[in-house]
Design an enzyme around this catalytic site. Structure first.
Site, mmCIF file in Angstrom:
data_model
loop_
_atom_site.group_PDB
_atom_site.id
_atom_site.type_symbol
_atom_site.label_atom_id
_atom_site.label_comp_id
_atom_site.label_asym_id
_atom_site.label_seq_id
_atom_site.Cartn_x
_atom_site.Cartn_y
_atom_site.Cartn_z
ATOM 1 N N THR A 1 0.888 -1.029 -0.250
ATOM 2 C CA THR A 1 0.046 0.029 -0.025
ATOM 3 C C THR A 1 1.039 1.210 -0.169
ATOM 4 O O THR A 1 0.539 1.970 -0.955
ATOM 5 C CB THR A 1 -0.903 0.149 1.399
ATOM 6 O OG1 THR A 1 -1.708 -1.047 1.249
ATOM 7 C CG2 THR A 1 -1.601 1.157 1.340
ATOM 8 N N CYS B 1 -11.120 -6.367 1.557
ATOM 9 C CA CYS B 1 -11.534 -4.996 1.880
ATOM 10 C C CYS B 1 -12.942 -4.991 1.919
ATOM 11 O O CYS B 1 -13.358 -4.037 2.430
ATOM 12 C CB CYS B 1 -10.540 -4.091 0.907
ATOM 13 S SG CYS B 1 -8.966 -4.876 0.364
HETATM 14 C C1 LIG Z 1 -2.321 -7.194 -0.360
HETATM 15 C C2 LIG Z 1 -1.969 -6.292 -1.632
HETATM 16 C C3 LIG Z 1 -1.965 -4.794 -1.432
HETATM 17 C C4 LIG Z 1 -1.559 -4.306 -0.145
HETATM 18 O O1 LIG Z 1 -0.429 -4.592 0.387
HETATM 19 P P1 LIG Z 1 -0.171 -4.593 2.035
HETATM 20 O O2 LIG Z 1 1.192 -4.944 2.025
HETATM 21 O O3 LIG Z 1 -0.965 -5.251 2.699
HETATM 22 O O4 LIG Z 1 -0.055 -2.959 2.152
HETATM 23 C C5 LIG Z 1 -1.683 -4.310 -2.763
HETATM 24 N N1 LIG Z 1 -1.824 -4.466 -3.858
HETATM 25 C C6 LIG Z 1 -2.023 -6.011 -4.043
HETATM 26 C C7 LIG Z 1 -2.589 -6.473 -5.364
HETATM 27 C C8 LIG Z 1 -2.388 -6.694 -2.913
HETATM 28 O O5 LIG Z 1 -2.798 -8.109 -3.035
#
Ligand SMILES: *Cc1c(COP(=O)(O)O)cnc(C)c1O
Length: 383
Positions: A74, A328
């Site tokens: 993120t 989410c």
């Molecule tokens: C899980 C995910 C994120 C977020 O990653 P985090 O490390 O939890 O912030 C972003 N993009 C994709 C495609 C994901 O699967």
């Protein structure tokens, strides 16, 4: 009481015990600050950080100075997208992304729109892949960034990164890819695929939560990024904050294991996935979401007509941990933005389930899940 069978490995994964073992010494023993250059405590931590940097760089065919540690994908996505927007706004203010992206890409783009940037959101085809001609047509003289994910977190679809990279580089446009679901699971090569920015995370690949990285190209071209967090000037000034050594060590170990076991693991996961699909495909009104072969080995995403999604999830909850749509948005029963982008009708009686099969799932678990799912669906279809 048994806990439900965990089949939500796209949301997160358990940390591999080998990863935990590698992390432990870096909490209380080698606890130094990797930025402390004057003593052994700092050097020990710095050596460990350097090792992970090298493993990550090697995995994607980059060099270690091009790896910027972040708190996860993120943050890496936010840094990439906002960082490019801020650094290149005088060149242009147009950004292209895709309807099936993670919210960690879509929402920074939406935010930039409120600041005056122009965002084009490309649709996808029925199979979840983008249309390369549509991408080419969407490019404008003021386009500064194209962001297309490597592998989708709901339907597992793998986008044609190399073709996309070629199109972007032919017009000197920066290409960012969110590879949170792809790293460690499929081969990635930033040179061959002309990738300028790549977001990574550890916790989808049996590493710890709260650690990730952004690859930032330094040569041909050298990508400029405006920092989104200012302070001590860590990570070449792009991301200040004391590095979280234990998590970084865990990230490196997780990737090392994933790389080594990638082929055999993908073979095993494909077998389990196919086994699950074969058992479920006899259900009435069932179909597969996303491209049948160009997808992650452990992903199966299905929709079943004539079944209420909320009722189905309720019926399955005690037996299996799966997700409807994305993690989410699983508090709502509305179809996810990804399934909607595939052209799914917003029918009420429509159940969609995402299975994320992972390293620790067994054939017995898959058979149990299939059996239970078939029986719950059939009883719902009878009412
Ligand atoms: C899980 C995910 C994120 C977020 O990653 P985090 O490390 O939890 O912030 C972003 N993009 C994709 C495609 C994901 O699967």
């Amino acid at each position: 009481m048994h806990r439900p069978i965990y089949l939500d490995n796209h949301a997160t994964t358990p940390v591999d015990k080998r990863v935990v073992d590698a992390m432990i010494p870096y909490f209380s023993e080698h606890f130094g600050n990797p930025s402390s250059i004057n003593h052994q405590y700092g050097w020990e931590a710095e050596a460990a950080v350097k090792q992970t940097r090298e493993i990550l760089a090697k995995t994607i065919n980059a060099s270690s100075e091009e790896i910027i540690f972040t708190s996860g994908a993120t943050e890496a996505n936010n840094l990439a997208i906002k960082g490019v927007a801020e650094a290149y706004f005088q060149k242009g203010q147009h950004i292209i992304t895709v309807a099936t992206e993670h919210h960690a890409v879509l929402d920074p783009c939406k935010y930039l729109e409120t600041l005056g940037f122009k965002i084009t959101i490309l649709p996808v085809q029925k199979d979840g892949l983008i249309n390369l001609n549509a991408l080419e047509k969407a490019l404008r003289p003021d386009t500064i960034l194209v962001s297309v994910m490597a592998a989708n977190n709901e339907i597992g679809v793998i986008q044609p990164l190399t073709e996309i990279g070629k199109i972007c580089h032919a017009q000197d446009i920066i290409f960012h890819t969110d590879a949170a679901q792809a790293i460690g699971k499929i081969p990635l090569d930033v040179q061959a695929s002309h990738i300028d920015l790549m977001s990574l995370t550890a916790h989808k690949i049996y590493g710890p939560k709260g650690i990730g990285a952004l690859y930032v190209r330094r040569r041909n071209p050298r990508v400029q990024l405006a920092a989104q967090q200012h302070g001590g000037g860590h990570e070449r000034g792009m991301r200040s904050g004391t590095l979280y050594t234990p998590q970084i060590v865990g990230f490196g170990k997780a990737i090392e294991i994933a790389n080594r076991e990638q082929e055999s693991e993908n073979r095993r996961l494909t077998q389990l996935r196919n086994r699950l699909w074969e058992s479920l495909s006899k259900l009435e009104g069932i179909h597969l979401n996303g491209h049948p072969t160009q997808r992650l080995a452990g992903n199966l995403n299905i929709s079943i007509e004539g079944v209420d999604g909320a009722a189905l999830l309720l019926g399955l909850q005690s037996m299996m941990a799966v997700s409807s749509g994305s993690a989410c948005s699983s508090t709502t029963t509305a179809p996810s933005h990804v399934l909607t982008a595939l052209g799914h009708p917003e029918k009420l009686a429509y159940a969609s389930i995402r299975f994320g099969i992972g390293r620790f799932n067994t054939t017995e678990e898959i058979d149990l899940v299939a059996q239970q799912l078939v029986s719950v669906v059939q009883s719902l279809q009878r009412i």
